[in-house]
Enzyme design. Sequence first.
Site, short mmCIF file in Angstrom:
data_model
loop_
_atom_site.label_atom_id
_atom_site.label_comp_id
_atom_site.label_asym_id
_atom_site.label_seq_id
_atom_site.Cartn_x
_atom_site.Cartn_y
_atom_site.Cartn_z
N HIS A 197 4.06 6.65 5.73
CA HIS A 197 2.90 7.35 6.28
C HIS A 197 2.08 6.52 7.28
O HIS A 197 1.34 7.10 8.08
CB HIS A 197 2.01 7.87 5.15
CG HIS A 197 1.13 6.86 4.50
ND1 HIS A 197 1.54 6.09 3.43
CD2 HIS A 197 -0.15 6.48 4.76
CE1 HIS A 197 0.55 5.30 3.05
NE2 HIS A 197 -0.48 5.50 3.83
N GLU B 212 1.43 4.93 13.05
CA GLU B 212 0.12 4.45 13.49
C GLU B 212 0.06 2.94 13.62
O GLU B 212 -0.51 2.41 14.57
CB GLU B 212 -0.95 4.92 12.49
CG GLU B 212 -2.36 4.43 12.80
CD GLU B 212 -2.94 5.06 14.05
OE1 GLU B 212 -3.88 4.48 14.60
OE2 GLU B 212 -2.45 6.12 14.47
N ASP B 213 0.69 2.22 12.66
CA ASP B 213 0.45 0.78 12.56
C ASP B 213 1.64 -0.09 12.91
O ASP B 213 1.54 -1.32 12.83
CB ASP B 213 -0.01 0.44 11.14
CG ASP B 213 -1.34 1.11 10.80
OD1 ASP B 213 -2.15 1.32 11.72
OD2 ASP B 213 -1.57 1.42 9.61
N HIS C 83 0.82 -1.22 0.00
CA HIS C 83 0.00 0.00 0.00
C HIS C 83 0.85 1.27 0.00
O HIS C 83 0.68 2.12 -0.90
CB HIS C 83 -0.96 -0.02 1.18
CG HIS C 83 -1.66 1.28 1.41
ND1 HIS C 83 -2.53 1.83 0.49
CD2 HIS C 83 -1.58 2.18 2.44
CE1 HIS C 83 -2.98 3.00 0.96
NE2 HIS C 83 -2.40 3.22 2.13
N ASP D 147 -21.78 17.96 -25.12
CA ASP D 147 -20.36 18.20 -24.84
C ASP D 147 -19.70 17.00 -24.16
O ASP D 147 -18.86 17.15 -23.28
CB ASP D 147 -20.20 19.45 -23.96
CG ASP D 147 -21.00 19.33 -22.66
OD1 ASP D 147 -21.77 18.37 -22.52
OD2 ASP D 147 -20.84 20.21 -21.79
#
Length: 761
Positions: free
Chosen positions: A107, A111-112, A83, A294
Site C-alpha cells: 500500500h 507513494e514512497d 509497517h 452497565d
Amino acid sequence: MVYRRRRPTQMMAATESVAVAPTAPVARPARPRARMMRQYDLVERVRSYNPNTNEDLLNRAYVYAMKAHGSQTRASGDPYFSHPLEVAAILTDLKLDDATIVAALLHDTIEDTEATRAEIDQIFGPEIGALVEGLTKLKRLELVSREAKQAENLRKLLLAIADDVRVLLVKLADRLHNMRTLDFVPTESRRRIAEETLDIYAPLAGRMGMQEMREELEDLSFRTLDPEAYTVVMQRLDALAERNRNLIGEIEDQLSNNLRHRGLGARVYGRRKKPFSIWTKMERKSVGFEQLSDIFGFRVVVNDIESCYRALGIVHTTWPVVPGRFKDYISTPKQNDYRSIHTTVIGPGNQRVELQIRTEAMDQIAERGIAAHAFYKEGAGSPTEFLKRESNAFAWLRHTIGILSESANPEEFLEHTKLELFHDQVFCFTPKGKLIALPRHANVIDFAYAVHTDVGNSAVGCKINGKFAPLSSELQNGDEVEVLTSEAQSAPPSAWETLAVTGKARAAIRRATRTAVRDQYVGLGRRIVERLFERAKIEYADDKLKGALPRLARTSIEDVMAAVGRGEIKASHVARAMYPDYKEERVARYGVKKGLAAKLKEKSSEAPRSPVAIPIGGINSDLPVKFAPNGGAVPGDRIVGIVTPGEGITIYPIQAPALKDFEEEPERWLDVRWDIEDSVPQRFPARIRVENVNEPGALAQIATVIAEHDGNIDNISMQRRSPDFTETTIDLEVYDLKHLSAILAQLRAKAVVARVERVNG
C-alpha cells in the site's frame, strides 16, 4: 478534568496516512525490537482461514515490498517494511482475501518507493493495482478548507472506497497500526493524528459495523488526547473488575446453567466497556463513574435466530426485567448490519445485568462488521457485488457517496461529506465558514460557547440560516448560525444552565453566574464601606485595608467587600479593623424613642439626599438589588435599603409599613437614592388596589386604562367584598411615580371604579 471529543476548527480528512515517511538510515540507540513476521508466518495465518490461498502470490508480494522499501526506516527505528507487514497481520485477523492482504503489503510502494502502478499491474494484476492506487497516500486534507484540490483528494478516496470496500479495510488497518505506534511520532503531530482518528476513522469504522476496531481506535486516541483521564478510567475499571471478579463468574455460570437446563446450548461471556465509551457516557449524562450501571455486559451466543428468542424467554422468566431496556435489533437491524437482542434484568446479587443475545454469525458481524463477510469463498463474486447483496452498511456507503458525487463542485462535495458521514454529531457553521461540531440535540447556547466563552456570556439572540430564532433552538446538520451579542450583558442568565446540552456550556454558565453575583456583592460591599467612612469622616484606602486583612480573617480586599455585601461582615467591623479607636454612632444618632423610619422621613423632607447615599439603577444594575415584595418601589419615591445577608439589598418606599420590622436592626439600613438613565427606560414594580363595581366588563375597562397608559400588568387577584363590589389587587410595572399617578387618576375617572389606592408593602 473534563474531556470531550476534540473537534478542531479544521478537521483532518480520512485521506492521510500517518505512517512516518521513509527516511534515510540514521544512527539510533539500540533497543529491543519485535520479531518481524516471516513469509511462512504470513502464509500460515492466511491458510488458517482460507485453505485455498495463493501462496505464490503472497510470497511474491512479501519479497517485492521488502525490496521496494529497502533500508527505509520508521521514526521508531524499525525497518519501514515492518509497517505494511503489521497492516497485513491486522487484516489476517479479519480473515480477508488474498488480494486485500497483498494490497496491504504494497500500500505504500507507489507513494514512497520507485514502484509504479503499471509495474504492480504487470506483476500482480489490475485488481491489486487498483487497490494499491486507491490506497496511495494522499496529502493532508483539512475538511473546512475550500480549496478544490483538497476536496478532490477526499472525493478520490471515497469513490475508491465505493468501488471496492477493501480500500477502506486496508485504510483502517493502516491507521490502527499507526495509532499503536503513535508514541514514536513527533509531539506536535501526535495530537493532530489522534484528533483525526477520533473524528474520521473511528466513526467510519463504526458506520461499517466494525465495532472492535472502532473501540481500539477511540481508546488509542483518548489515551493520547487526555492521558490523565484515560489513566483514571482504567484504574477505576481495573479496581471494579477485581472487586466483582467472583460476581462476574457467578453471573456467567448462572446464565449458562439456566439455559442448559432448559435444553439450550449457549456460549456466555462477560465483557466490560472500553474507557472512551465510559468517559463519553459520563460526560453525556453528567454522571460519575459510580453511577454507571452497565460497565459490564454479558453476551449470550446461540446457534440460530429461534434460539435467540428462546433464550430471551428463559432470561425474562428467571429474573425481573428492567422496564424500558428491551430492544430487538434482530427484527429491525441497525444501518450498519448490527443484529442482536438487548435486555437488562436484575440478576444475581441484585445487580443489573445487561444482556446481548445473538447468533454466532451476528456476533462476528457485531465485532468485525463488513469484514465478517467471507470475501475469499468461492462463488461469492467480487467483494463489491457481494456486499451489494449482503450488507446494508456498504449499501448505505455507496448510496451516500453516490449522492455526494453529484455535487456541482468539489467544495460542495466536501461540505456534504462532512454532514453525511457522522450521524452522531451535528455540524454547524459560523457566518465565516468555521466548522463547529456539537452533540445531537445541542442548541444555539451550546454553539455560542463552542465558538468562545465570551460569545456565550454576551449572547442575546441569534440567526439560524439568516432567520431570527430563539437561543434555545435545536441545531441541525448544516445550519449556519450567527450569534448576536451585547456588551451590556456580561453574564448569562442562570436559567441557561438547564437549557445547555454540552458540559462546556453548562460549566461556563455556572462560572459566569458565580462571578457576576460575587462582583455584585463586591460592588455593594465597597459602596457600603466607602459610604460609612465618608460619613464618619475617616480616610479609606485599599492599602490600609490590606494591612487589616488578618484581623478580618480574609485573604483579599475583594473577599472583604463581598462579605460586607452579603451581610457576613458589618462595615463598622471593617472600620474598626483599620482604625481600632473607631466607634459606631448610628443608633445614638436616631435615638430609641422615635422610630427609625420616621426619622428618615424627616431627613428626606428637610434636605436633598446625602451624596454618600448608594445609587440604585434598577434590577439590572451592578448591585444585588430587589424591590419590596408587597408593593415595590418606583423612581420618585423616597426610598431606603435593607440589607439581607446572602440576598443583597431590598428597596422599600420610606412610607412602607414593613420597615417597622427592622426598627431594632439599624445596622441593616442603607441610605440609597435613585440613579436612573433617562435614555434607557426601564419599568419598576408597584401595586394598586381597586374597588370596582361588580358588573360585566369592569375588569376589561380597568385593564384598558392601564394598557392605554403604557403600564404592564404583572399579576391580578380578585376578592368579592360584597354582592355589588369586588376588590382587585393589581401588580403593575411603571416607569416612575408620575407614570403611576397618571394611571391612578385615569382609573378614578371610570364609573366602574369606586376607589383606587396604591399599596405599600
